[in-house]
Design a protein around this motif. Structure first.
Motif, mmCIF file in Angstrom:
data_model
loop_
_atom_site.group_PDB
_atom_site.id
_atom_site.type_symbol
_atom_site.label_atom_id
_atom_site.label_comp_id
_atom_site.label_asym_id
_atom_site.label_seq_id
_atom_site.Cartn_x
_atom_site.Cartn_y
_atom_site.Cartn_z
ATOM 1 N N GLY A 137 0.791 -1.223 0.000
ATOM 2 C CA GLY A 137 0.000 0.000 0.000
ATOM 3 C C GLY A 137 0.824 1.273 0.000
ATOM 4 O O GLY A 137 0.269 2.373 -0.047
ATOM 5 N N SER A 150 -5.869 2.357 -3.997
ATOM 6 C CA SER A 150 -6.586 1.838 -2.832
ATOM 7 C C SER A 150 -7.128 2.930 -1.917
ATOM 8 O O SER A 150 -8.171 2.752 -1.292
ATOM 9 N N GLU A 197 -8.325 -5.583 -0.167
ATOM 10 C CA GLU A 197 -7.615 -4.448 -0.770
ATOM 11 C C GLU A 197 -8.479 -3.199 -0.777
ATOM 12 O O GLU A 197 -8.011 -2.090 -0.553
ATOM 13 N N GLY A 198 -9.758 -3.347 -1.036
ATOM 14 C CA GLY A 198 -10.650 -2.197 -1.162
ATOM 15 C C GLY A 198 -11.440 -1.889 0.082
ATOM 16 O O GLY A 198 -12.532 -1.316 0.000
ATOM 17 N N LYS A 239 -12.485 1.684 0.222
ATOM 18 C CA LYS A 239 -13.037 2.292 -0.978
ATOM 19 C C LYS A 239 -14.531 2.554 -0.806
ATOM 20 O O LYS A 239 -15.207 1.904 -0.028
#
Length: 538
Positions: free
Chosen positions: A55, A131, A502-503, A506
């Motif tokens: 990240g 991200s 990962e998201g 988001k």
């Protein structure tokens, strides 16, 4: 202040320095003008975001970006396609890389710039925009919307700020569910919460990263004091491996005196079998483009990188998470000795043939050197970090984790299934499963399949074929519930959500992870009453 007919347009006025002046607001009431003066805060609680593995943007010793993900289609990301194991090993060497500050960011507006340093100076370009590029501006606005709140109050509008909405929003947390109170919201508006981001070299040991973060936190506090603000402490918001860095900084390195609380998102608390799976098979999708799409590429990078290896399951994860048809599930008691340092068994974590892509001739002396270097990382950096951190949490901890097994199935166990089509007479199947070595088929980069066996006394081959079963457990696609949950007296609230690893931050239709994070930050901020930044009347 400007007037358009009977409508009053309210505009805060800022000076040239970092501290905001008083915004002057006027009302019209029966032809009488009433002046109202609102003093903006001079006390700040910086909110610092720590990203997960991969990240943070990285650069080489020349200063050139080597890992930067501004978007899923960025040239920097696409450039990794086609690079072999040897190039990846050289480029992603923890000794030759450091944090790159030039990632893509959304520039700040004049109001934000007048009060704080620029977003780039606050580290936003250090973390991957793919991200976190939409989350950081959202959090910055939600935590510093003082002028919006003032406008709503003076104009008599029914509109509410996000933190005011949290006074009636039930997030259904399984532990510590509590809406914000009117008093908590009011107190929060007496402070500014400038958002910072701190990248770190995710290839190096998280202990090294935590030491750097500790120093940077101290610098942030000193910088605000120099600017004229009152500042004593910060709040950390973390993603995945960033949570381990934060806990190490806070609890093992003494940084907690400067940390008011920590919000963890999808943290692999006791580790994740996915770290083993990636080492053996590589990774699919965009992650695989960079760090490796098969065992050969992944092992070449990770065998030298303590940070990602510190995501492996430790003692706290428990026994039996590695299932191999034909033998007892492992580990029985010690994952380091029984799995990670198994040198010849085909199911061992690190396949020696992949450690050094330059050793194509399999030179024995070089193999010994490479293996002992890997062994040293496991014993002296991975095991010590994982076990020293075990059970250590900040006294004011909030966390969300993924618990969706349908959208984001996860590995809580690794299951190697025997799918052999060849049967042998008088063969010890358990011996093949337990002691067999990897045969070298044409595809030496084996992904989810391994062919293992041995040569018998009469020079015949006996082998079996094993393939990795699909994940089935609840989680976020990377961290299973088993690796995410923990008990601690410092755990104030936790919530399970349907989020992708990962998201996790988001934007989505429900924004539940963002709502929880915002509420957690504001709840943690109430602890400011116990510091030198408390107001006398509180």
């Amino acid at each position: 202040m400007m007037e358009q007919g009977n409508e009053v347009i309210i505009e805060p006025v800022y000076g040239e320095g970092p501290l905001p002046y008083y915004p002057v607001v006027t009302d019209k009431k029966d032809k009488k003008v009433v002046a109202k003066i609102f003093k903006l805060p001079e006390r700040v609680i910086p909110v610092i975001f720590l990203p997960g593995v991969m990240g943070s943007n990285l650069k080489n010793k020349k200063g050139d970006s080597v890992w930067q993900a501004d978007s899923s289609t960025s040239l920097a990301l696409l450039s990794w396609i086609g690079k072999g194991a040897n190039k990846r090993k050289k480029i992603l060497n923890p000794a030759d890389t450091s944090v790159f500050e030039g990632g893509d960011i959304q520039a700040e507006g004049p109001k934000e710039r007048a009060m704080f340093k620029s977003r780039r100076e606050r580290g936003w370009g250090e973390v991957v925009a793919m991200s976190y590029g939409s989350f950081l501006p959202w959090l910055q606005e939600a935590l510093n919307d003082h002028d919006t709140m003032i406008v709503n109050k003076i104009s008599g509008s029914d509109k509410k700020t996000l933190r005011e909405e949290l006074m009636t929003k039930n997030l259904a947390a399984e532990k510590g569910e509590s809406c914000l109170t009117e008093g908590e919201v009011a107190l929060s508006y007496k402070y500014f919460f400038p958002v910072h981001a701190m990248g770190y070299n995710w290839l190096q040991s998280n202990l090294d990263s935590a030491n750097i973060i500790k120093t940077r936190i101290e610098t942030v506090i000193q910088d605000y004091q120099t600017m004229g603000y009152q500042c004593e402490t910060v709040i950390l918001v973390t993603h995945s491996m960033g949570g381990l860095v934060a806990r190490c900084c806070s609890e093992l390195l003494g940084g907690n005196k400067n940390i008011l609380g920590i919000v963890h998102g999808v943290m692999p608390d006791s580790g994740s079998p996915m770290a083993y799976k990636r080492m053996k098979t590589g990774e699919a999708g965009k992650t695989g483009w960079v760090i490796g799409s098969n065992g050969a590429e992944m092992t070449a990078v990770l065998a030298q990188a303590a940070g990602p290896l510190q995501l492996l399951p430790g003692f706290a994860y428990g026994p039996g998470w590695l299932h191999i048809d034909g033998i007892t599930s492992l580990p029985v008691s010690d994952p380091y000795r029984e799995i990670y340092l198994q040198r010849t068994a085909w199911w061992g974590l690190c396949e020696e043939r992949f450690i050094n892509p330059e050793n194509k001739a399999m030179d024995k002396k070089l193999q010994e050197k490479d293996w002992h270097a890997f062994e040293d990382i496991i014993n002296n950096k991975v095991k010590t970090f994982i076990e020293d951190l075990r059970g250590n949490y900040h006294r004011n901890t909030w966390m969300f984790y993924g618990n969706d097994g349908e959208r984001f199935p996860s590995y809580d166990v690794i299951n190697w299934k025997d799918v052999s089509s060849v049967g042998y007479k008088n063969v010890d199947s358990q011996k093949i499963a337990r002691e067999g070595v990897i045969f070298y088929p044409s595809d030496v980069n084996n992904q989810t399949t391994r062919i293992a066996g041995f040569i018998t006394a009469n020079d015949t081959h006996q082998y079996k074929k094993f393939t990795l079963a699909a994940p089935t457990a609840k989680g976020d696609g990377t961290v299973p519930v088993r690796g995410a949950l923990f008990n601690s007296s410092g755990l104030k609230s936790q919530i399970g959500l349907s989020v992708d690893h990962e998201g996790a931050y988001k934007d989505d239709l429900s924004m539940n992870s963002r709502w929880f994070t915002l509420r957690a930050v504001l709840k943690i901020a109430q602890e400011i009453r116990n510091t030198g930044l408390a107001y006398v009347d509180e």
